[in-house]
Scaffold this motif. Structure first.
Motif, PDB file in Angstrom:
ATOM      1  N   ILE A   1      34.845  50.397  38.693  1.00  0.00           N
ATOM      2  CA  ILE A   1      34.017  51.369  37.972  1.00  0.00           C
ATOM      3  C   ILE A   1      33.849  52.624  38.811  1.00  0.00           C
ATOM      4  O   ILE A   1      34.001  53.746  38.310  1.00  0.00           O
ATOM      5  CB  ILE A   1      32.648  50.754  37.586  1.00  0.00           C
ATOM      6  N   LEU A   2      33.561  52.452  40.100  1.00  0.00           N
ATOM      7  CA  LEU A   2      33.418  53.618  40.974  1.00  0.00           C
ATOM      8  C   LEU A   2      34.713  54.417  41.024  1.00  0.00           C
ATOM      9  O   LEU A   2      34.694  55.652  40.964  1.00  0.00           O
ATOM     10  CB  LEU A   2      32.979  53.200  42.377  1.00  0.00           C
ATOM     11  N   ALA A   3      35.834  53.729  41.102  1.00  0.00           N
ATOM     12  CA  ALA A   3      37.129  54.420  41.128  1.00  0.00           C
ATOM     13  C   ALA A   3      37.352  55.209  39.836  1.00  0.00           C
ATOM     14  O   ALA A   3      37.812  56.358  39.869  1.00  0.00           O
ATOM     15  CB  ALA A   3      38.267  53.423  41.352  1.00  0.00           C
ATOM     16  N   GLU A   4      37.012  54.624  38.692  1.00  0.00           N
ATOM     17  CA  GLU A   4      37.156  55.309  37.401  1.00  0.00           C
ATOM     18  C   GLU A   4      36.246  56.526  37.318  1.00  0.00           C
ATOM     19  O   GLU A   4      36.662  57.597  36.865  1.00  0.00           O
ATOM     20  CB  GLU A   4      36.833  54.355  36.238  1.00  0.00           C
ATOM     21  N   VAL A   5      34.999  56.378  37.743  1.00  0.00           N
ATOM     22  CA  VAL A   5      34.041  57.492  37.721  1.00  0.00           C
ATOM     23  C   VAL A   5      34.535  58.606  38.640  1.00  0.00           C
ATOM     24  O   VAL A   5      34.530  59.784  38.254  1.00  0.00           O
ATOM     25  CB  VAL A   5      32.621  57.011  38.108  1.00  0.00           C
ATOM     26  N   ASN A   6      34.959  58.255  39.843  1.00  0.00           N
ATOM     27  CA  ASN A   6      35.424  59.276  40.785  1.00  0.00           C
ATOM     28  C   ASN A   6      36.726  59.931  40.328  1.00  0.00           C
ATOM     29  O   ASN A   6      36.938  61.125  40.567  1.00  0.00           O
ATOM     30  CB  ASN A   6      35.530  58.711  42.198  1.00  0.00           C
ATOM     31  N   ARG A   7      37.569  59.189  39.651  1.00  0.00           N
ATOM     32  CA  ARG A   7      38.796  59.772  39.090  1.00  0.00           C
ATOM     33  C   ARG A   7      38.422  60.847  38.058  1.00  0.00           C
ATOM     34  O   ARG A   7      38.977  61.947  38.041  1.00  0.00           O
ATOM     35  CB  ARG A   7      39.658  58.676  38.459  1.00  0.00           C
ATOM     36  N   HIS A   8      37.430  60.536  37.213  1.00  0.00           N
ATOM     37  CA  HIS A   8      36.980  61.507  36.217  1.00  0.00           C
ATOM     38  C   HIS A   8      36.351  62.719  36.897  1.00  0.00           C
ATOM     39  O   HIS A   8      36.638  63.865  36.523  1.00  0.00           O
ATOM     40  CB  HIS A   8      35.976  60.868  35.245  1.00  0.00           C
ATOM     41  N   ARG A   9      35.489  62.475  37.886  1.00  0.00           N
ATOM     42  CA  ARG A   9      34.844  63.583  38.595  1.00  0.00           C
ATOM     43  C   ARG A   9      35.894  64.496  39.246  1.00  0.00           C
ATOM     44  O   ARG A   9      35.791  65.720  39.170  1.00  0.00           O
ATOM     45  CB  ARG A   9      33.853  63.058  39.637  1.00  0.00           C
ATOM     46  N   LYS A  10      36.903  63.903  39.848  1.00  0.00           N
ATOM     47  CA  LYS A  10      37.967  64.690  40.486  1.00  0.00           C
ATOM     48  C   LYS A  10      38.681  65.564  39.454  1.00  0.00           C
ATOM     49  O   LYS A  10      38.992  66.731  39.724  1.00  0.00           O
ATOM     50  CB  LYS A  10      38.962  63.760  41.183  1.00  0.00           C
ATOM     51  N   SER A  11      38.920  65.008  38.251  1.00  0.00           N
ATOM     52  CA  SER A  11      39.598  65.771  37.202  1.00  0.00           C
ATOM     53  C   SER A  11      38.771  66.973  36.750  1.00  0.00           C
ATOM     54  O   SER A  11      39.313  67.919  36.178  1.00  0.00           O
ATOM     55  CB  SER A  11      39.918  64.870  35.999  1.00  0.00           C
ATOM     56  N   LYS A  12      37.485  66.955  37.020  1.00  0.00           N
ATOM     57  CA  LYS A  12      36.578  68.055  36.674  1.00  0.00           C
ATOM     58  C   LYS A  12      36.267  68.938  37.880  1.00  0.00           C
ATOM     59  O   LYS A  12      35.406  69.814  37.807  1.00  0.00           O
ATOM     60  CB  LYS A  12      35.261  67.504  36.104  1.00  0.00           C
ATOM     61  N   GLY A  13      36.934  68.687  39.003  1.00  0.00           N
ATOM     62  CA  GLY A  13      36.710  69.473  40.208  1.00  0.00           C
ATOM     63  C   GLY A  13      35.410  69.141  40.918  1.00  0.00           C
ATOM     64  O   GLY A  13      34.903  69.935  41.710  1.00  0.00           O
ATOM     65  N   LEU A  14      34.869  67.953  40.662  1.00  0.00           N
ATOM     66  CA  LEU A  14      33.610  67.517  41.271  1.00  0.00           C
ATOM     67  C   LEU A  14      33.880  66.605  42.460  1.00  0.00           C
ATOM     68  O   LEU A  14      34.872  65.864  42.468  1.00  0.00           O
ATOM     69  CB  LEU A  14      32.765  66.763  40.237  1.00  0.00           C
ATOM     70  N   PRO A  15      32.998  66.620  43.453  1.00  0.00           N
ATOM     71  CA  PRO A  15      33.191  65.723  44.598  1.00  0.00           C
ATOM     72  C   PRO A  15      32.974  64.259  44.208  1.00  0.00           C
ATOM     73  O   PRO A  15      32.213  63.957  43.281  1.00  0.00           O
ATOM     74  CB  PRO A  15      32.131  66.179  45.601  1.00  0.00           C
TER      75      PRO A  15
END
Length: 166
Positions: free
Chosen positions: A48-62
């Motif tokens: 879940i953390l990996a999925e959330v961080n993958r999405h955040r990265k796609s939005k330019g978020l840390p």
């Protein structure tokens, strides 16, 4: 406290009930599971953390950093929902945030997403992303997170993700 419930039907006809909570700020043992079931749930938390961080990265978020204290609170909440000690939702949210603020030395913002159903990590995150309030939490100005997953006796999985800005 406002509880938002969203019904999302997934690709395989899965039903996902979710709720979210956002608020400015003011050691878990899974019982009734085998070690392989526990490791499966821990693996799901990591996914879940990996999925959330993958999405955040796609939005330019840390990326969000996992924190063991926040994980503990999230896990306890999921366990309590799964065992019906508390109703599905955000009961006790303010208390969780207060404990974390004391432990971490001050939290300036917090939020929480919860869900339940028979889903994998990708499905629960995609369900949250389809809901504007949940997406707002995932994309929010947070730097720490904790995820807890627990399964009830009928095999239904309860998910909690806490978001914090310290």
């Amino acid at each position: 406290m406002q509880l938002l419930k969203v019904l999302v039907t997934g690709l395989f006809g899965l039903i996902l009930f979710t709720a979210c909570k956002t608020s400015p700020a003011s050691t878990v043992k899974r019982t009734g599971t085998t070690s392989s079931a526990s490791s499966s749930l821990a693996s799901m938390e990591t996914s879940i953390l990996a999925e959330v961080n993958r999405h955040r990265k796609s939005k330019g978020l840390p990326a969000l950093q996992s924190n063991s204290y926040i994980e503990t609170e999230a896990s306890l909440h999921s366990q309590r929902m799964a065992s019906r000690q508390v109703a599905f939702g955000h009961g006790g949210y303010e208390t969780r945030v207060s404990r974390l603020s004391k432990r971490l030395g001050g939290i300036s913002a917090s939020a929480e997403n919860v869900a339940y159903g028979s889903m994998n990590a990708r499905e629960v995150v995609q369900g949250w992303l389809k809901s504007p309030p949940h997406r707002k939490n995932i994309e929010g100005r947070f730097n720490l997170t904790g995820i807890g997953v627990s399964r009830n006796s009928k095999g239904v999985i309860f998910f909690t993700q806490l978001f914090m800005l310290k």
